[in-house]
Design a protein around this motif. Structure first.
Motif, PDB file in Angstrom:
ATOM      1  N   LEU A 175      -0.031  -8.472  -9.315  1.00 42.95           N
ATOM      2  CA  LEU A 175       0.092  -7.138  -8.735  1.00 42.95           C
ATOM      3  C   LEU A 175       0.554  -7.267  -7.290  1.00 42.95           C
ATOM      4  CD1 LEU A 175      -3.227  -5.511 -10.043  1.00 42.95           C
ATOM      5  CD2 LEU A 175      -0.927  -5.233 -11.005  1.00 42.95           C
ATOM      6  N   GLY A 176       1.120  -6.182  -6.769  1.00 38.87           N
ATOM      7  CA  GLY A 176       1.550  -6.199  -5.382  1.00 38.87           C
ATOM      8  C   GLY A 176       2.660  -5.196  -5.160  1.00 38.87           C
ATOM      9  N   PRO A 177       2.917  -4.845  -3.903  1.00 34.86           N
ATOM     10  CA  PRO A 177       3.957  -3.850  -3.607  1.00 34.86           C
ATOM     11  C   PRO A 177       5.351  -4.396  -3.895  1.00 34.86           C
ATOM     12  CG  PRO A 177       3.168  -4.869  -1.595  1.00 34.86           C
ATOM     13  CD  PRO A 177       2.272  -5.366  -2.684  1.00 34.86           C
ATOM     14  N   PRO A 178       6.341  -3.537  -4.026  1.00 40.08           N
ATOM     15  CA  PRO A 178       7.720  -4.007  -4.185  1.00 40.08           C
ATOM     16  C   PRO A 178       8.101  -4.913  -3.004  1.00 40.08           C
ATOM     17  CG  PRO A 178       7.577  -1.632  -4.545  1.00 40.08           C
ATOM     18  CD  PRO A 178       6.255  -2.057  -4.004  1.00 40.08           C
ATOM     19  N   GLY A 179       8.702  -6.046  -3.312  1.00 39.60           N
ATOM     20  CA  GLY A 179       9.098  -6.968  -2.253  1.00 39.60           C
ATOM     21  C   GLY A 179       8.081  -8.024  -1.914  1.00 39.60           C
ATOM     22  N   SER A 180       6.932  -8.015  -2.594  1.00 37.75           N
ATOM     23  CA  SER A 180       5.890  -9.004  -2.289  1.00 37.75           C
ATOM     24  C   SER A 180       6.154 -10.353  -2.944  1.00 37.75           C
ATOM     25  CB  SER A 180       4.514  -8.481  -2.720  1.00 37.75           C
ATOM     26  OG  SER A 180       4.502  -8.166  -4.104  1.00 37.75           O
ATOM     27  N   GLY A 181       7.156 -10.431  -3.806  1.00 38.18           N
ATOM     28  CA  GLY A 181       7.524 -11.720  -4.392  1.00 38.18           C
ATOM     29  C   GLY A 181       6.932 -11.985  -5.757  1.00 38.18           C
ATOM     30  N   LYS A 182       6.562 -10.942  -6.490  1.00 40.74           N
ATOM     31  CA  LYS A 182       5.935 -11.136  -7.792  1.00 40.74           C
ATOM     32  C   LYS A 182       6.864 -11.873  -8.757  1.00 40.74           C
ATOM     33  CE  LYS A 182       5.202  -6.737  -8.419  1.00 40.74           C
ATOM     34  NZ  LYS A 182       5.714  -6.235  -7.126  1.00 40.74           N
ATOM     35  N   ASP A 184      17.479  -0.808  -4.034  1.00 39.09           N
ATOM     36  CA  ASP A 184      17.117  -1.583  -2.847  1.00 39.09           C
ATOM     37  C   ASP A 184      17.546  -0.897  -1.561  1.00 39.09           C
ATOM     38  OD1 ASP A 184      15.935  -3.556  -4.323  1.00 39.09           O
ATOM     39  OD2 ASP A 184      17.677  -4.875  -4.367  1.00 39.09           O
ATOM     40  N   SER A 185      18.023   0.343  -1.651  1.00 43.81           N
ATOM     41  CA  SER A 185      18.361   1.086  -0.438  1.00 43.81           C
ATOM     42  C   SER A 185      17.082   1.423   0.326  1.00 43.81           C
ATOM     43  CB  SER A 185      19.104   2.378  -0.796  1.00 43.81           C
ATOM     44  OG  SER A 185      18.234   3.262  -1.497  1.00 43.81           O
ATOM     45  N   VAL A 186      17.224   1.705   1.604  1.00 43.56           N
ATOM     46  CA  VAL A 186      16.050   1.958   2.449  1.00 43.56           C
ATOM     47  C   VAL A 186      15.219   3.119   1.908  1.00 43.56           C
ATOM     48  CG1 VAL A 186      15.275   2.648   4.749  1.00 43.56           C
ATOM     49  CG2 VAL A 186      17.158   1.015   4.508  1.00 43.56           C
ATOM     50  N   ASN A 206      10.353   5.089  -0.942  1.00 47.45           N
ATOM     51  CA  ASN A 206       9.724   5.894  -1.994  1.00 47.45           C
ATOM     52  C   ASN A 206       8.874   5.029  -2.927  1.00 47.45           C
ATOM     53  OD1 ASN A 206      10.944   8.198  -1.027  1.00 47.45           O
ATOM     54  ND2 ASN A 206      12.701   8.069  -2.423  1.00 47.45           N
ATOM     55  N   ALA A 207       9.389   3.830  -3.287  1.00 48.12           N
ATOM     56  CA  ALA A 207       8.646   2.934  -4.176  1.00 48.12           C
ATOM     57  C   ALA A 207       7.354   2.452  -3.509  1.00 48.12           C
ATOM     58  CB  ALA A 207       9.522   1.739  -4.556  1.00 48.12           C
ATOM     59  N   LEU A 208       7.442   2.144  -2.214  1.00 45.12           N
ATOM     60  CA  LEU A 208       6.243   1.708  -1.488  1.00 45.12           C
ATOM     61  C   LEU A 208       5.210   2.832  -1.414  1.00 45.12           C
ATOM     62  CD1 LEU A 208       7.842  -0.331   1.442  1.00 45.12           C
ATOM     63  CD2 LEU A 208       6.371  -1.224  -0.367  1.00 45.12           C
ATOM     64  N   ASN A 209       5.661   4.047  -1.172  1.00 39.43           N
ATOM     65  CA  ASN A 209       4.744   5.180  -1.101  1.00 39.43           C
ATOM     66  C   ASN A 209       4.044   5.401  -2.436  1.00 39.43           C
ATOM     67  OD1 ASN A 209       3.655   7.614   0.273  1.00 39.43           O
ATOM     68  ND2 ASN A 209       4.845   8.681  -1.299  1.00 39.43           N
ATOM     69  N   GLN A 210       4.797   5.249  -3.530  1.00 39.41           N
ATOM     70  CA  GLN A 210       4.204   5.400  -4.859  1.00 39.41           C
ATOM     71  C   GLN A 210       3.176   4.296  -5.120  1.00 39.41           C
ATOM     72  OE1 GLN A 210       7.007   5.178  -8.085  1.00 39.41           O
ATOM     73  NE2 GLN A 210       5.648   6.231  -9.528  1.00 39.41           N
ATOM     74  N   TYR A 211       3.491   3.053  -4.702  1.00 35.12           N
ATOM     75  CA  TYR A 211       2.552   1.946  -4.905  1.00 35.12           C
ATOM     76  C   TYR A 211       1.260   2.184  -4.135  1.00 35.12           C
ATOM     77  CZ  TYR A 211       0.376  -2.621  -4.452  1.00 35.12           C
ATOM     78  OH  TYR A 211      -0.539  -3.645  -4.453  1.00 35.12           O
ATOM     79  N   ARG A 212       1.377   2.579  -2.862  1.00 35.12           N
ATOM     80  CA  ARG A 212       0.173   2.800  -2.048  1.00 35.12           C
ATOM     81  C   ARG A 212      -0.669   3.937  -2.620  1.00 35.12           C
ATOM     82  NH1 ARG A 212       0.044  -2.047   0.162  1.00 35.12           N
ATOM     83  NH2 ARG A 212       1.896  -2.473   1.427  1.00 35.12           N
TER      84      ARG A 212
END
Length: 469
Positions: A270-277, A420-422, A427-433
């Motif tokens: 598990l982890g946020p987008p970009g954490s290297g899963k 992968d746009s800013v 938006n993906a990070l906000n959904q994960y949090r």
């Protein structure tokens, strides 16, 4: 198909039950003991084995060159664990006939035959105190031949700790060694000096071997160390002894608290987008032969085939809509129950994303038994993903910070994906949090890993915790 030749498949629920209750480890221990001891009455033997057996009994071997600190670490481990501290000296002090015969070799400075040493160790470890309380075997075996001979007679440690240090450090420690004549505890003014005044007054300089003898023993260890490491490679932990004693001891104890049981790994990352899963899953898959399952890639592959399930999924993916949870879980359960996953284990990432999905996975026939949560700040995630490029041919991702630069040919075809746009990453990070806090109660025993470091360091952190469950 004829039932006599039909492939036999163990139902997934059976393997999950056996894994949960340690059945695989228990059967392995029983069969190993039967093969080694070869009792005349196997049934009575196994009944006695089950009545006495405990997976928590320590069986530890502590190895290392002379003056590396084996005795001090072994003594504290045995005290802390309630195990018997077994040394060459304690073996020779035994009142058995075998010990007296072996003692004659030491008096004449002759090499003790491997067969005699092995029998003496086996005889000591089979006594009631070692059998019930466990043992810490210090400085034995000294050669690969002795190690293999001990294994043949059933002396099989659960953990082997090998201490190591440079020759210069070993020479310095040997010169400053002090011993408490009442307890036998070893101290050193530089390396180990937590001692009260009364103890300090009675410390004596140890009458150690000559420099020539020390060098001979050190050279012998250096020659044998590769063979010893090979003999115990699956239960071995090498520790740097050139650090404070408390740090060495804590590292040793942390390793001993791991359990190398026969549990098929079912790993959830598990982890946020970009954490290297994805990258960590790839490393785990390569080293441990696990099946790497990315939920998104799995759904796309199913949608591309001509199956009825694929036809149900394809419209959602084509319109950029989330696939219903019931369909996602149906795809996952079918994939996780296949033979390769059942035999080799798996590492899953990209699912679950919310509380409902997590509950569905936990209630499925294939719940994870190891959960790792990669921790990373939004700022670092945004930097990683917004500067990431993908090779459309291989699907491999590259980033100037975390990945090596690709070849000129690959660089020419790299593209940035729309996701992968800013704005998409934000938006993906906000959904994960939003959903992350809901997932925490589902996985209270999940291991949190700092992902804000190089990928190899993250992988080593994952590995260090892989066998603790």
């Amino acid at each position: 198909m004829d039932e006599t030749v039909k492939p036999l498949r163990i139902p997934p629920k059976m393997s999950v039950y056996a894994d949960k209750h340690g059945i695989f480890h228990l059967v392995q221990s029983m069969v190993s003991s039967l093969v080694i001891d070869r009792p005349d009455d196997p049934i009575s033997y196994l009944i006695g084995f089950l009545q006495r057996s405990s997976v928590d009994i320590p069986r530890i071997v502590l190895l290392g060159p002379p003056a590396v600190g084996k005795h001090t670490v072994a003594k504290k481990l045995s005290t802390e664990l309630g195990a018997v501290h077994v040394t060459m000296q304690s073996l020779l002090q035994d009142q058995s006939e075998l010990a007296e015969q072996t003692h004659q070799y030491t008096l004449t400075q002759q090499k003790i035959p491997a067969e005699m040493l092995v029998q003496m160790v086996k005889q000591r470890l089979n006594k009631v105190d070692c059998f019930n309380g466990g043992w810490v075997l210090e400085g034995i075996p000294k050669t690969r031949l002795q190690a293999l001979s001990l294994q043949e007679v059933g002396v099989i440690p659960e953990h082997v700790v090998m201490l190591n240090a440079s020759d210069d450090v070993l020479r310095e420690r040997r010169k400053g060694k002090l011993v408490d004549p009442l307890t036998g505890d070893v101290y050193h003014q530089t390396f180990i000096w937590k001692v009260d005044d009364d103890v300090a007054q009675r410390l004596e300089k140890q009458q150690d071997r000559s420099e020539k003898q020390h060098q001979a023993e050190l050279q012998h260890f250096r020659c044998e160390v590769t063979g010893l490491m090979t003999a115990y490679q699956h239960v071995l932990k090498i520790l740097n002894s050139d650090q404070p004693f408390d740090d060495v001891y804590q590292e040793a104890m942390a390793f001993i608290h791991t359990h190398r049981r026969s549990r098929t790994p079912r790993i959830l990352l598990l982890g946020p987008p970009g954490s290297g899963k994805s990258h960590q899953a790839k490393l785990l898959s390569q080293k441990y032969k696990l099946v790497d399952i990315c939920c998104g890639q799995l759904l796309r592959s199913i949608a591309a085939d001509d199956s009825s399930l694929g036809e149900k999924i394809q419209p959602y993916l084509g319109n950029g809509q989330p696939v219903p949870n019931i369909l996602v879980l149906q795809v996952l359960e079918h994939r996780l129950s296949r033979v390769d996953c059942s035999c080799r284990g798996w590492v899953l990432h990209g699912f679950p994303r919310d509380l409902e999905q997590a509950r569905m996975l936990q209630e499925s026939q294939q719940p994870p038994n190891r959960v790792f949560i990669l921790e990373l700040t939004d700022e670092v995630c945004l930097e990683r993903l917004s500067q990431r490029a993908t090779d459309p041919v291989s699907g491999e991702r590259f980033h100037t910070v975390t990945r090596p630069a690709p070849s000129a040919e690959v660089q020419g075809r790299l593209k940035t994906r729309p996701e992968d746009s800013v704005q998409s990453v934000a938006n993906a990070l906000n959904q994960y949090r939003t959903h992350n806090d809901d997932l925490q109660p589902i996985y209270p025993d999940g291991h949190h890993i700092d992902a804000d470091q190089d990928p190899q360091s993250v992988f080593e952190a994952l590995e260090s915790r892989l066998n603790t469950l």
